[in-house]
Scaffold this motif. Structure first.
Motif, PDB file in Angstrom:
ATOM      1  N   THR A 171      36.696  37.505  -7.623  1.00 22.64           N
ATOM      2  CA  THR A 171      36.364  36.301  -8.369  1.00 22.64           C
ATOM      3  C   THR A 171      36.759  35.094  -7.525  1.00 22.64           C
ATOM      4  O   THR A 171      37.213  35.244  -6.397  1.00 22.64           O
ATOM      5  N   ARG A 172      36.546  33.903  -8.062  1.00 19.93           N
ATOM      6  CA  ARG A 172      36.892  32.678  -7.339  1.00 19.93           C
ATOM      7  C   ARG A 172      37.715  31.780  -8.265  1.00 19.93           C
ATOM      8  O   ARG A 172      37.373  31.581  -9.425  1.00 19.93           O
TER       9      ARG A 172
ATOM     10  N   THR B  44      42.145  42.760  -8.114  1.00 15.32           N
ATOM     11  CA  THR B  44      41.132  41.718  -7.884  1.00 15.32           C
ATOM     12  C   THR B  44      41.516  40.846  -6.694  1.00 15.32           C
ATOM     13  O   THR B  44      42.680  40.486  -6.518  1.00 15.32           O
ATOM     14  N   LEU B  45      40.516  40.480  -5.909  1.00 13.79           N
ATOM     15  CA  LEU B  45      40.665  39.454  -4.890  1.00 13.79           C
ATOM     16  C   LEU B  45      40.176  38.142  -5.488  1.00 13.79           C
ATOM     17  O   LEU B  45      39.013  38.030  -5.886  1.00 13.79           O
ATOM     18  N   SER B  46      41.061  37.147  -5.595  1.00  5.98           N
ATOM     19  CA  SER B  46      40.637  35.825  -6.054  1.00  5.98           C
ATOM     20  C   SER B  46      40.507  34.914  -4.845  1.00  5.98           C
ATOM     21  O   SER B  46      41.466  34.709  -4.095  1.00  5.98           O
ATOM     22  N   LEU B  47      39.307  34.386  -4.654  1.00  5.22           N
ATOM     23  CA  LEU B  47      39.046  33.498  -3.529  1.00  5.22           C
ATOM     24  C   LEU B  47      39.486  32.087  -3.864  1.00  5.22           C
ATOM     25  O   LEU B  47      39.381  31.643  -5.010  1.00  5.22           O
ATOM     26  N   GLY B  48      39.953  31.347  -2.862  1.00  4.88           N
ATOM     27  CA  GLY B  48      40.199  29.936  -3.040  1.00  4.88           C
ATOM     28  C   GLY B  48      38.892  29.209  -3.290  1.00  4.88           C
ATOM     29  O   GLY B  48      37.812  29.665  -2.891  1.00  4.88           O
ATOM     30  N   TYR B  49      38.970  28.048  -3.944  1.00  5.58           N
ATOM     31  CA  TYR B  49      37.769  27.358  -4.411  1.00  5.58           C
ATOM     32  C   TYR B  49      36.737  27.158  -3.301  1.00  5.58           C
ATOM     33  O   TYR B  49      35.542  27.390  -3.508  1.00  5.58           O
ATOM     34  N   ARG B  50      37.159  26.754  -2.134  1.00  2.00           N
ATOM     35  CA  ARG B  50      36.210  26.464  -1.050  1.00  2.00           C
ATOM     36  C   ARG B  50      36.122  27.582  -0.006  1.00  2.00           C
ATOM     37  O   ARG B  50      35.525  27.400   1.059  1.00  2.00           O
ATOM     38  N   GLN B  51      36.675  28.721  -0.317  1.00  2.00           N
ATOM     39  CA  GLN B  51      36.689  29.807   0.668  1.00  2.00           C
ATOM     40  C   GLN B  51      35.301  30.384   0.875  1.00  2.00           C
ATOM     41  O   GLN B  51      34.536  30.604  -0.081  1.00  2.00           O
ATOM     42  N   ASP B  52      34.964  30.659   2.110  1.00  3.53           N
ATOM     43  CA  ASP B  52      33.672  31.237   2.468  1.00  3.53           C
ATOM     44  C   ASP B  52      33.624  32.691   2.018  1.00  3.53           C
ATOM     45  O   ASP B  52      34.508  33.488   2.354  1.00  3.53           O
ATOM     46  N   ALA B  53      32.597  33.055   1.270  1.00  5.37           N
ATOM     47  CA  ALA B  53      32.457  34.428   0.784  1.00  5.37           C
ATOM     48  C   ALA B  53      32.287  35.421   1.924  1.00  5.37           C
ATOM     49  O   ALA B  53      32.530  36.625   1.750  1.00  5.37           O
TER      50      ALA B  53
ATOM     51  N   GLY C 199      43.009  26.898  -1.251  1.00  4.83           N
ATOM     52  CA  GLY C 199      43.835  27.859  -0.531  1.00  4.83           C
ATOM     53  C   GLY C 199      43.075  29.116  -0.183  1.00  4.83           C
ATOM     54  O   GLY C 199      41.865  29.218  -0.366  1.00  4.83           O
ATOM     55  N   GLY C 200      43.813  30.090   0.327  1.00  6.24           N
ATOM     56  CA  GLY C 200      43.207  31.333   0.759  1.00  6.24           C
ATOM     57  C   GLY C 200      43.109  32.352  -0.354  1.00  6.24           C
ATOM     58  O   GLY C 200      43.650  32.180  -1.448  1.00  6.24           O
ATOM     59  N   GLY C 201      42.406  33.441  -0.069  1.00  6.86           N
ATOM     60  CA  GLY C 201      42.239  34.503  -1.042  1.00  6.86           C
ATOM     61  C   GLY C 201      43.543  35.246  -1.292  1.00  6.86           C
ATOM     62  O   GLY C 201      44.393  35.369  -0.409  1.00  6.86           O
ATOM     63  N   ILE C 202      43.700  35.720  -2.521  1.00  2.00           N
ATOM     64  CA  ILE C 202      44.883  36.494  -2.902  1.00  2.00           C
ATOM     65  C   ILE C 202      44.433  37.827  -3.466  1.00  2.00           C
ATOM     66  O   ILE C 202      43.629  37.875  -4.399  1.00  2.00           O
TER      67      ILE C 202
END
Length: 278
Positions: free
Chosen positions: A75-76, A50-59, A81-84
């Motif tokens: 998911t988010r 899974t790629l988890s996006l940071g809360y404010r990261q642009d999709a 922070g950045g996506g992991i």
């Protein structure tokens, strides 16, 4: 290592679950801490990867076509922070959940306390790791592992390598309803192709391998031993009892995963569906 044993904690060696469910369970653990006085530490894995996006990261930073082709969920998180990219085998994740009035109110002090068992686990595994001693500039900000390295919460190895140290763990905190939740991604192994492929950018794999190291690369132990060592350090830190999720917690998490963490509205726009709006 500071040992916190004056409250009731539980240790959950969690099953591998999809990203939406793993994020929902954190909120359910927060509810248990607030309403039932149950504090939680846990280890977990993501399946599928899974790629988890940071809360404010642009999709728009996501390579959606790559993720779909590779069977990677998106998911988010509640944290910034950045996506992991959480690979099913290369990533080991953990969570610590406790009432806010029982832990330091200063964010940096709380990071230091909550990362103690993680640093202890690295020591037990023979990994020479520590909080970063020097800042490193960002290479690609939408990626957590390629963002600037921050001495406040990034763990690197070797410990004394200064600006040449490589990131091995990223950690983040948020507060929700008077509860503190910290979660972290620990690099067990390197999967550079997918780590850079999930982002809609031209990033060479060597950029990732030059910035990031792993437990397997530093200590050569197998994943099961690494997971058990991390779980053991968390247990010893807070005197936790072995536990599993209650049935009502799993049911509530499934509902939250459907309405929030697994929905396009949340993943792409940070919108939470009301009950019944699926």
């Amino acid at each position: 290592m500071t040992v916190i044993t004056d409250q009731h904690w539980r240790l959950i060696r969690d099953d591998a679950r999809d990203g939406a469910m793993q994020m929902a369970l954190e909120e359910i653990a927060a509810r248990a801490a607030l309403e039932d006085g149950v504090r939680t530490v846990r280890t977990y894995a993501w399946e599928p990867s899974t790629l988890s996006l940071g809360y404010r990261q642009d999709a728009d930073t996501v390579n959606w076509e790559f993720c779909e082709r590779e069977g990677i969920d998106v998911t988010r998180r509640q944290t910034g922070g950045g996506g992991i990219y959480h690979d099913r085998h290369a990533d080991i994740s953990y969570t610590i959940v406790a009432p806010a009035d029982e832990v330091p109110g200063d964010l940096m002090d709380c990071y230091e306390l909550f990362c103690e068992p993680i640093l202890e686990a690295f020591d037990r595994m023979g990994v020479d790791a520590a909080f970063a001693s020097a800042e490193q500039d960002a290479i690609y900000r939408p990626s957590c592992y390629l963002r600037d390295i921050n001495p406040a919460h990034d763990i690197v190895a070797p410990a004394d390598a200064g600006a040449d140290a490589e990131k091995i763990s990223g950690n983040a905190q948020y507060r929700q309803r008077d509860v503190v939740i910290q979660h972290g991604s620990i690099s067990y192994a390197l999967e550079p192709r997918t780590h850079v492929g999930v982002f809609d950018a031209d990033i060479d794999e060597s950029t990732f391998t030059d910035r990031v190291t792993s437990i397997r690369g530093e200590a050569g132990i197998d994943r099961e031993e690494a997971v058990e060592t991390i779980a053991g350090a968390l247990r010893d830190w807070c005197g936790a009892d072995d536990a599993t999720w209650r049935d009502d917690e799993l049911e509530a998490a499934r509902d939250l995963a459907d309405r929030k963490y697994g929905s396009d509205a949340w993943v792409r726009n940070r919108e939470v569906l009301e009950a019944g709006d699926h």
